[in-house]
Design a protein around this motif. Structure first.
Motif, mmCIF file in Angstrom:
data_model
loop_
_atom_site.group_PDB
_atom_site.id
_atom_site.type_symbol
_atom_site.label_atom_id
_atom_site.label_comp_id
_atom_site.label_asym_id
_atom_site.label_seq_id
_atom_site.Cartn_x
_atom_site.Cartn_y
_atom_site.Cartn_z
ATOM 1 N N LEU A 97 0.759 -1.196 -0.011
ATOM 2 C CA LEU A 97 -0.140 0.022 -0.122
ATOM 3 C C LEU A 97 0.940 1.188 -0.093
ATOM 4 C CD1 LEU A 97 -2.943 1.329 0.285
ATOM 5 C CD2 LEU A 97 -2.447 1.309 2.699
ATOM 6 N N LEU A 98 2.139 1.239 0.846
ATOM 7 C CA LEU A 98 2.783 2.521 0.928
ATOM 8 C C LEU A 98 3.463 2.582 -0.307
ATOM 9 C CD1 LEU A 98 4.296 1.731 4.374
ATOM 10 C CD2 LEU A 98 2.957 3.620 3.926
ATOM 11 N N HIS A 99 3.874 1.426 -1.095
ATOM 12 C CA HIS A 99 4.633 1.631 -2.185
ATOM 13 C C HIS A 99 3.862 2.144 -3.318
ATOM 14 C CE1 HIS A 99 7.797 0.591 -5.447
ATOM 15 N NE2 HIS A 99 6.886 0.059 -6.020
ATOM 16 N N ALA A 100 2.437 1.705 -3.252
ATOM 17 C CA ALA A 100 1.474 2.266 -4.429
ATOM 18 C C ALA A 100 1.283 3.622 -4.314
ATOM 19 C CB ALA A 100 0.312 1.323 -4.272
ATOM 20 N N HIS A 101 1.298 4.219 -3.280
ATOM 21 C CA HIS A 101 1.265 5.734 -2.804
ATOM 22 C C HIS A 101 2.628 6.292 -2.827
ATOM 23 C CE1 HIS A 101 -2.655 4.217 -1.810
ATOM 24 N NE2 HIS A 101 -3.283 5.410 -1.853
ATOM 25 N N HIS A 102 3.570 5.658 -3.393
ATOM 26 C CA HIS A 102 5.072 6.419 -3.394
ATOM 27 C C HIS A 102 5.506 7.100 -1.922
ATOM 28 C CE1 HIS A 102 4.391 6.238 -7.696
ATOM 29 N NE2 HIS A 102 3.210 6.910 -7.639
ATOM 30 N N LEU A 103 5.281 6.003 -1.077
ATOM 31 C CA LEU A 103 5.594 6.504 0.312
ATOM 32 C C LEU A 103 6.494 5.148 1.145
ATOM 33 C CD1 LEU A 103 2.247 8.116 1.705
ATOM 34 C CD2 LEU A 103 4.429 9.299 0.987
ATOM 35 N N PRO A 104 7.370 4.823 0.278
ATOM 36 C CA PRO A 104 8.019 3.465 0.857
ATOM 37 C C PRO A 104 8.843 3.814 2.126
ATOM 38 C CG PRO A 104 9.216 4.473 -1.192
ATOM 39 C CD PRO A 104 8.107 5.509 -0.695
ATOM 40 N N GLU A 105 9.489 4.949 2.318
ATOM 41 C CA GLU A 105 10.264 5.259 3.535
ATOM 42 C C GLU A 105 9.445 5.498 4.678
ATOM 43 O OE1 GLU A 105 13.795 7.676 2.817
ATOM 44 O OE2 GLU A 105 12.936 8.057 0.973
ATOM 45 N N LEU A 139 -0.754 21.298 6.870
ATOM 46 C CA LEU A 139 -1.519 22.093 5.889
ATOM 47 C C LEU A 139 -0.504 22.369 4.877
ATOM 48 C CD1 LEU A 139 -2.473 24.945 8.427
ATOM 49 C CD2 LEU A 139 -3.679 23.157 7.333
ATOM 50 N N LYS A 140 0.764 22.111 4.537
ATOM 51 C CA LYS A 140 1.594 22.067 3.310
ATOM 52 C C LYS A 140 2.063 20.733 3.159
ATOM 53 C CE LYS A 140 2.910 27.149 4.199
ATOM 54 N NZ LYS A 140 3.969 27.976 4.155
ATOM 55 N N LEU A 141 1.580 19.830 3.470
ATOM 56 C CA LEU A 141 2.219 18.476 2.975
ATOM 57 C C LEU A 141 1.861 18.097 1.869
ATOM 58 C CD1 LEU A 141 3.062 15.749 4.322
ATOM 59 C CD2 LEU A 141 0.746 15.143 4.791
ATOM 60 N N ARG A 142 0.716 18.435 1.088
ATOM 61 C CA ARG A 142 0.676 18.133 -0.378
ATOM 62 C C ARG A 142 1.777 18.843 -1.292
ATOM 63 N NH1 ARG A 142 -5.104 18.590 -3.378
ATOM 64 N NH2 ARG A 142 -5.465 17.262 -1.592
ATOM 65 N N GLU A 143 2.142 19.887 -0.890
ATOM 66 C CA GLU A 143 3.146 20.504 -1.672
ATOM 67 C C GLU A 143 4.447 20.266 -1.351
ATOM 68 O OE1 GLU A 143 3.952 24.971 -0.004
ATOM 69 O OE2 GLU A 143 1.903 24.586 -0.572
ATOM 70 N N ARG A 144 4.821 19.568 -0.086
ATOM 71 C CA ARG A 144 6.036 19.045 0.282
ATOM 72 C C ARG A 144 6.333 17.747 -0.180
ATOM 73 N NH1 ARG A 144 5.379 21.948 6.250
ATOM 74 N NH2 ARG A 144 6.326 24.042 5.757
ATOM 75 N N LEU A 145 5.172 16.849 -0.249
ATOM 76 C CA LEU A 145 5.521 15.525 -0.770
ATOM 77 C C LEU A 145 6.201 15.718 -2.192
ATOM 78 C CD1 LEU A 145 2.101 13.896 0.149
ATOM 79 C CD2 LEU A 145 4.473 13.478 1.166
ATOM 80 N N PRO A 146 7.040 14.627 -2.531
ATOM 81 C CA PRO A 146 7.578 14.373 -3.684
ATOM 82 C C PRO A 146 6.693 14.393 -4.812
ATOM 83 C CG PRO A 146 8.686 12.808 -2.240
ATOM 84 C CD PRO A 146 7.530 13.287 -1.638
ATOM 85 N N VAL A 147 7.251 15.270 -5.943
ATOM 86 C CA VAL A 147 6.292 15.138 -7.158
ATOM 87 C C VAL A 147 6.201 14.027 -7.732
ATOM 88 C CG1 VAL A 147 5.809 16.544 -9.478
ATOM 89 C CG2 VAL A 147 6.803 17.594 -7.278
ATOM 90 N N THR A 148 4.778 13.727 -8.196
ATOM 91 C CA THR A 148 4.525 12.270 -9.104
ATOM 92 C C THR A 148 3.614 12.618 -10.038
ATOM 93 O OG1 THR A 148 2.636 11.868 -7.806
ATOM 94 C CG2 THR A 148 4.696 10.935 -6.926
#
Length: 384
Positions: free
Chosen positions: A32-40, A74-83
């Motif tokens: 699930l984490l890998h599918a959402h690009h959150l492996p770490e 509040l700024k999590l979306r913009e701080r996540l790596p771009v996909t």
């Protein structure tokens, strides 16, 4: 089990009945984490629970500080790596990431239940974005082809045989109905949350959707009962959530800390849905969603719009409020002063002292997955 624990490690907690189930859940969680690009992520096993296994998932300290310092989402979306993900996938990813950085742990009995919960939050946030209503504190109306008024005891109930999902959309989304219907902000959040739940049930738990349909044909679950039946509250006055921590799909209350203007009906505070990307729902002007700052400034200036009419009844002049908001936003010093006052934890109920508008808690929907369903619907005799 889909509750919040402040004792165990924070983030997302998976509870398994034995070691084999725990190993399977670990692999499913990694997928699930890998599918959402959150492996770490960090993984923490919690000992001392007998045959029950609990593993908590969170972000490593470096990523937590980079993506959500001090649990500020509040700024999590913009701080996540771009996909290259579309908007819906990006929203689901933000939900999962926000839960991973929670200072109080979210518990689930399976990865399937967690995935269902993410989808419900996703539906709620998307529905809130589409919702536009007419603000009426003393009036209420619904599209009559879908709803009928069951009086004070039953509330607005479904016309027999009409689809609950379609009825909720028709009542809240003018793109579907062609008009705005009268709502209070509190009741509006209930319809948006119920729609999010119903959409998940339609796709993954149709039997429970049928039960929900029958309930709404007989009785509207509202107000305090809605909270008890459908929602989980997390955070507390003793252990408040951080002022900038929100997960898309959360329902929350901003309090009006001014005792005088809080006497105006409908202006005691404001119920909203956090939609992600730093934005909160604005059901009255959906093209102008609130930020935390803009919402706080608006509530602050309710004190300037409050007045009594010729009959001595408290009223609110929104034009006066808007004028004061514009003036404050144009003056950096005035804006900073208002935000310093408002972005504090609210006072306890009945107290109007130095508290701000920020509540210590948030609310989210109970788990409705077939694998682990926490939603227990009340029963009522059929309305004739």
């Amino acid at each position: 089990m889909n509750g919040v624990s402040a004792v165990f490690p924070a983030g997302i907690q998976l509870i398994s009945p034995d070691a084999d189930a725990a190993m399977a859940a670990r692999q499913e969680m990694r997928e699930l984490l890998h599918a959402h690009h959150l492996p770490e992520v960090t993984e923490t096993d919690w000992p001392g629970m007998g045959p029950i296994h609990m593993r908590a998932y969170g972000l490593p300290p470096v990523l937590l500080q980079t993506w959500a310092p001090q649990h500020d989402t509040l700024k999590l979306r913009e701080r996540l790596p771009v996909t290259a993900d579309g908007e819906a996938t990006a929203l689901a990813r933000e939900i999962l990431a926000a839960m991973l950085v929670s200072p109080q742990g979210f518990q689930f009995t399976s990865v399937a239940a967690l995935a269902s919960h993410i989808r419900v939050r996703q539906h709620i946030a998307q529905a809130a974005k589409k919702t536009a209503l007419a603000f009426k504190t003393e009036a209420a109306e619904r599209p009559s082809c879908y709803w009928r008024d069951g009086g004070d005891e039953h509330g607005f109930i479904l016309q027999p045989g009409r689809c609950l999902v379609e009825a909720l959309i028709a009542a809240t989304q003018p793109d579907a109905s062609g008009r705005l219907y009268d709502f209070s902000c509190y009741r509006a959040t209930e319809y948006v949350i119920l729609l999010g739940i119903a959409l998940e049930l339609k796709a993954h738990h149709p039997g429970l959707l049928n039960d929900l349909q029958q309930l709404n044909e007989n009785h509207a679950v509202r107000s305090g009962q809605f909270h008890e039946v459908y929602l989980v509250e997390y955070g507390s006055m003793a252990q408040p959530l951080p002022a900038h921590y929100y997960v898309p799909g959360d329902r929350l209350w901003f309090r009006n800390p001014d005792e005088r203007s809080s006497d105006v009906m409908g202006y005691e505070g404001s119920w909203v849905i956090y939609m992600g990307g730093g934005l909160f729902s604005n059901f009255w002007q959906r093209d102008q969603p609130y930020t935390l700052e803009s919402k706080a400034i608006e509530i602050y200036h309710w004190r300037d719009g409050a007045h009594t009419n010729a009959q001595g009844q408290w009223q609110m002049d929104e034009n006066v409020v808007e004028a004061h908001v514009r003036q404050t936003c144009a003056d950096p010093q005035a804006k900073a002063k208002v935000l310093k006052r408002m972005l504090r934890l609210r006072d306890p109920q009945g107290v109007y002292a130095e508290g701000g508008c920020i509540d210590s808690t948030r609310e989210y929907p109970r788990c409705v997955s077939p694998q682990h369903c926490e939603l227990v619907l009340p029963t009522y005799a059929a309305l004739t």
